[in-house]
Structures are given as structure tokens and as C-alpha cells.
Design an enzyme around this catalytic site. Structure first.
Site, mmCIF file in Angstrom:
data_model
loop_
_atom_site.group_PDB
_atom_site.id
_atom_site.type_symbol
_atom_site.label_atom_id
_atom_site.label_comp_id
_atom_site.label_asym_id
_atom_site.label_seq_id
_atom_site.Cartn_x
_atom_site.Cartn_y
_atom_site.Cartn_z
ATOM 1 N N GLU A 180 0.735 -1.090 -0.434
ATOM 2 C CA GLU A 180 -0.060 -0.339 0.256
ATOM 3 C C GLU A 180 0.584 1.319 0.120
ATOM 4 O OE1 GLU A 180 -3.913 -1.635 2.100
ATOM 5 O OE2 GLU A 180 -2.469 -0.727 3.193
ATOM 6 N N GLU A 366 -5.226 -8.514 0.378
ATOM 7 C CA GLU A 366 -6.211 -8.430 2.367
ATOM 8 C C GLU A 366 -7.525 -7.986 1.297
ATOM 9 O OE1 GLU A 366 -4.728 -5.205 3.799
ATOM 10 O OE2 GLU A 366 -2.232 -5.505 3.947
#
Length: 458
Positions: A180, A366
Site C-alpha cells: 500500500e 488483503e
């Protein structure tokens, strides 16, 4: 939390592991800072998150991750839990300061040995190791000389990557360079929610560029050190909705998409940074050297997608630099974190990537939900809302596959409850409940459901 009528109406009528290919990857994700603890054990030194935790007001419950889940000492038990659930893969991250505790450039053998034992433990349990090289925990000693704003941090990262992949590459095939980068850059340097806690948009864009450049430069190093390596990156991506059908909200959504999604996807696939955002943020752009964009676009083997929720965007002239605002739409189902529950957003996002970008294998690296978990008197944790969340999102993922999206795996966030960054221990995402006072682990109903599902009996 019981399943409500709205949830039941959205549940798939039939659903089984057999609906997925036999070689589909089923895993769970964790990160080093959130679970390991052992903050000063075996030579580890502080990261920017250790420093952030010590800054008053930054962590909601004023906690820290010095012990966290004590995974550093309890990792065999945690890997046993992943095996019991039926996972065939385990995604973890490596703590940079365990490998390089200081600026000397001398690797810490104790840190390397810990991850060697951890990887051997995964393999012994039939868990394919998926290593994330950077999950936000930059060494504090590098932050003190500029952090990711300093281009020299790229060089330090590449030395770290080279060392780790040479040491573990004989046993790990799948590597994720960064988790991320949006959060590293924007939450860390624009809104200040995450370490290092800056509020400087120009710095955030510079950090984003250096992180993406470090990714691209790391890919050939990993391939050189690891036979048959598969290398990717994990991006946090969101499907977007306009707050209204007005031209101003539609334009705002496009701008937000440019920074939230396209700013990372476009350069990865050789398109450079989005032209509309370059023009909109002209006064804040980093210096880009001639070879940078080609390096960022170094081909990868897979794209990791972290999906949690959609975002609703409204025009906000008083909110520079993008003049956008996130809107919370009343009446929509939400997690305990306040995030909208939108299973079909996963399908929508995956199809958008497949339609807009070159074909590439995708892994859901995720996906999960935080709820207010409570242990019952009988010692069980009945988190049926989380169980239903997983069922509905996996059904959405399967619909994306049926529509032709090349999705090859799914990693639940997370195996165990952990230190949830700026939220401290106030948010629980785990399939396994952790009593942070005793460190006792208890599998939740969602973990039991996953175990039944992965055994083919759901």
C-alpha cells in the site's frame, strides 16, 4: 453480532471451495510491526512507527507495539493456527530494522536467522511463504536523514532487498516489494494519520515517487537472487461513486480516482503518472529523472489488490489540492471501523483493473473486517458478522473470476487480532482472537467457518 435481514438477503445461495480452482491460493496476511513485538530483542532498533507510538496523541488508545501479539516468540503457535484453518499460504512482512539495525550497513545475523526459522516453520506446515519486504516500518535512523523524501533511502532499500532475498530466496518464490504505497505516502505525509505524521502534500507526492521507484528497481534484484521468483506489489484500491450525478461531483470523483488509484496503477503499467493529475498538482510535483518512469514500469508477475470498501466522492472547493471530500452515505451497512460493507465493490474493482490494464494475474492480498468482538462466557467468539463478510466477499470474488478476471488467490486480513496502527488495540480484524493481557489465542467463529470451507464442507 447476529446476521441481520439485510445481510441474509445478500448471502449467496450456494458456495464451496470446489467453485475455485484446485491450485487457488488460500492464505492469511500479517505484518511484522503489528504482531511481532520483541521491539528490542536480538538487535532490533526503532522504526518510524515505534517513534510515532511515543508521540502523544498519535495512537488512539495511547498504546504501542512493543509486545503486540508476541509473535516473535509465539510464531509456532500462530503458524499452527494458519495450518489448522486450512490455509496453504501465509503472507508476512519482514522488519527492516531487524535486518539493518543502524547505518553501518552490516546485516544483523540474529534478524536474518529469525526469518529463516519462520520460513522453515511455514514450509514444515505446508504454508507457502509470501514475503512483503516493506509494510510501512521504515528505520527511524533513515527518517532522521529525510526518510522516503531522501532519494538515498531508495539505495538503502535496495541493499536491504538484496540481503533478504539472497538469504531467504532459496525457500521463498513469491515476493511483494511494498504494501500500500498510498498509505506510506499519503497517510504518512499528507493527512498525518500514520508515521512519520507529516501534513505536506508536496512531500507526499515525493515519497510516493521514491517508493514506486524503489519498487521498480528492486524487481530485477529479486529476480537475480531468487530462481523462478514471482514479484509483485500490493496496492490499496477502491471503487468510487460520485456523491450525486452533478458534473462537479463526477469531476471530483475523476480527480480522486487519479490520485487514489491511477497514480499507482498507471506508472506500474508503463503509462506514466495520470496527465490530469499532473496538471492539477503542477506546483507540488517531485523531480522525475529521465529513467525513473521506465524503472517503475519494470514488468511484474502479479498485482496484489487490497480491497476493503468503496469511496463516495463529492466536490469540495475549500479542500485543496484536489478539491474533493469523502462522503459517508447514511443507511449503508458498515463494519465496526465504520467502513462500508460492499461485497460487489470487489467484483467491480477487479473487473475495472482487468478492463483498463494489461492482463496480469491478480491476488487479493488483503480483505477483511473489524468488529467489536467479545468473548462469551463459554470461551467462544461468535463473530458471525465477520463470517458473513467473508462469505459475501468470496462470492463476489468468484463472480469476478466467472467474468474472466484472472484472480489466483485470496489472503484474509488477518490471521490474528493485532496492533491496528493509529487505532492501537481498539480494532480487531483476526480470524483468531488475542487476549493482549495473557496472549491466549482463541479461534473465532469466522476462523471455524474458514476451516470448514477450506475442507470442502461449507
Amino acid at each position: 453480532m447476529p446476521t441481520d435481514a439485510n445481510n441474509l438477503s445478500q448471502m449467496p445461495s450456494s458456495f464451496a471451495r470446489a467453485d475455485f480452482p484446485s491450485d487457488f491460493v488460500w492464505g492469511c496476511s500479517t505484518s511484522s510491526f503489528q504482531i511481532e513485538g520483541g521491539a528490542t530483542v536480538d538487535g532490533r532498533t526503532p522504526s518510524i512507527w515505534d517513534h510515532f507510538c511515543q508521540t502523544p496523541g498519535k495512537i488512539r488508545d495511547a498504546s504501542n507495539a512493543e509486545i503486540a501479539c508476541d509473535h516473535y516468540h509465539r510464531w509456532p503457535e500462530d503458524l499452527d493456527l494458519a495450518k489448522q484453518i486450512g490455509m496453504n499460504a501465509y503472507r508476512f512482512s519482514i522488519a527492516w530494522t531487524r535486518i539493518f539495525p543502524d547505518v553501518s550497513g552490516v546485516p544483523n545475523q540474529a534478524g536474518l536467522d529469525f526469518y529463516s526459522r519462520l520460513v522453515d516453520g511455514m514450509l514444515a506446515r505446508g504454508l507457502d511463504p509470501w514475503a512483503t519486504l516493506y509494510h510501512w516500518d521504515l528505520p527511524q535512523y533513515l527518517q532522521e536523514i529525510g526518510g522516503w523524501e531522501n532519494r538515498a533511502t531508495i539505495d538503502a532499500y535496495l541493499v536491504y532487498v538484496d540481503t533478504v532475498t539472497r538469504h531467504l530466496g532459496d525457500r521463498i518464490q513469491n515476493w511483494i516489494t511494498h504494501n500500500e504505497p498510498w498509505c506510506t505516502a499519503m497517510h504518512g505525509n499528507w493527512d498525518g494519520m500514520h508515521a512519520p505524521g507529516q501534513k505536506n502534500f508536496k512531500a507526499a507526492l515525493l515519497v510516493a515517487h521514491h517508493v514506486m521507484l524503489s519498487h521498480g528497481l528492486a524487481v530485477p534484484i529479486i529476480r537475480k537472487n531468487v530462481a523462478h521468483a514471482k514479484v509483485g506489489i500490493a496496492l490499496s484500491l477502491h471503487p468510487l461513486r460520485p456523491a450525486s450525478s452533478s458534473e462537479t461531483d463526477l469531476a471530483a470523483m475523476q480527480r480522486h480516482d487519479g490520485l487514489r488509484n491511477r497514480w499507482f496503477l498507471d506508472p506500474l503499467f508503463g503509462r506514466g503518472y495520470p496527465i490530469d493529475i499532473l496538471a492539477h498538482c503542477a506546483n507540488d510535483l517531485p523531480t522525475i529523472r529521465p529513467s525513473d518512469m521506465a524503472a517503475i514500469a519494470t514488468p511484474i508477475d502479479f498485482l496484489g489488490v487490497n480491497y476493503y470498501f468503496p469511496e463516495t466522492i463529492a466536490s469540495a472547493p475549500d479542500c485543496p489540492p484536489l478539491h474533493t471530500r469523502l462522503e459517508e452515505v447514511a443507511g449503508r451497512e458498515r463494519t465496526g471501523f465504520g467502513w462500508e460493507v460492499a461485497p460487489d465493490g470487489m467484483r467491480e474493482l477487479l473487473q475495472r483493473i482487468a478492463n483498463d490494464y494489461p492482463a496480469i494475474p491478480i491476488y487479493l492480498t488483503e480483505n477483511g473486517a473489524s468488529y467489536e468482538d467479545v468473548m462469551d462466557a463459554d470461551g467462544s467468539v461468535q463473530d458471525c458478522a465477520r463470517r458473513d463478510y467473508f462469505i459475501r466477499h468470496l462470492a463476489s470474488l468468484q463472480r469476478a473470476r466467472e467474468a474472466g478476471v484472472d484472480v489466483r488467490g485470496y489472503f484474509a486480513w488477518s490471521l490474528i487480532d493485532n496492533f491496528e496502527w493509529a487505532e492501537g488495540y481498539m480494532r480487531r480484524f483476526g480470524l483468531v482472537y488475542v487476549d493482549f493481557q495473557t496472549q491466549q489465542r482463541t479461534m473465532k467463529q469466522s476462523g471455524h467457518w474458514f476451516r470448514t470451507f477450506l475442507r470442502g464442507a461449507a
